[in-house]
Scaffold this motif. Structure first.
Motif: not given
Length: 204
Positions: A48-53, A20-21, A57-60, A64-68
């Protein structure tokens, strides 16, 4: 953990954090993903998800992406099959026919793939019709997949309506052809009745 399709292996939290970093450090990539109008996930080789746009974040409605991070696409989208096996999304027999799972695997092998899929959501049983664009890319010599999601539910509904419309048109046309043929062979005194039937079909 057992699987009936894709690999069940997952990275641990510390390895995921490193990935992710690495993505976050690439500011140009982050800006490009945020500029996209649809949901974009960045997946590792374990899907596995490591990042998202920002769209995700707005949709959910999260900050922060951390929970996904560490989840797989079907687990985020609440696919009804994503919890059937302990190994999660991509590991059930149903996943063999899943366009999303196959797009990811094909992109890892061939570089890119586009597929459609229908995801039935757990609890609500609502159907999501999606088009998935999956593209392999590298960051710091490590391979990832850009997983782009487009909602095509309206497009699919329109296709169904068009099919119903053309089906009705063809039925009416075939009926009119049949009555027209009858006009050529019936007795003269039967012509008005056949003509009335033909006009009835025309009025529909």
């Amino acid at each position: 953990m057992k699987t009936e399709f894709a690999s069940p292996e997952r990275l641990n939290k510390s390895d995921l954090a490193v990935q992710t970093e690495a993505i976050k450090r690439d500011s140009v990539l982050g800006q490009m993903l945020d500029a996209m109008p649809n949901i974009i996930l960045v997946l590792n080789r374990q899907r596995q998800v490591v990042f998202a746009n920002q769209v995700l974040l707005d949709h959910f409605n999260i900050t922060s992406i951390d929970e996904f991070v560490g989840l797989r696409p079907g687990e985020i989208l609440n696919c009804i099959h994503s919890a059937e096996n302990e190994a999660g999304c991509g590991t059930t027999e149903f996943c063999r026919e899943c366009g999303a799972a196959n797009a990811i695997l094909n992109s890892q092998k061939n570089g890119a793939d586009i597929q459609e899929c229908r995801i039935i959501q757990n609890e609500s049983l609502e159907a999501l019709d999606l088009r998935i664009n999956a593209t392999r890319f590298k960051v710091s010599e490590e391979e990832f997949t850009i997983f782009a999601v487009t909602d095509i539910s309206n497009e699919k509904r329109r296709e169904v309506l068009e099919q119903l419309f053309f089906h009705d048109v063809l039925n009416a046309a075939n009926g009119m052809i049949g009555y027209t043929e009858l006009l050529r062979i019936v007795d003269q005194d039967q012509v008005p009745g056949v003509a009335d039937q033909l006009m009835t079909m025309h009025d529909r």
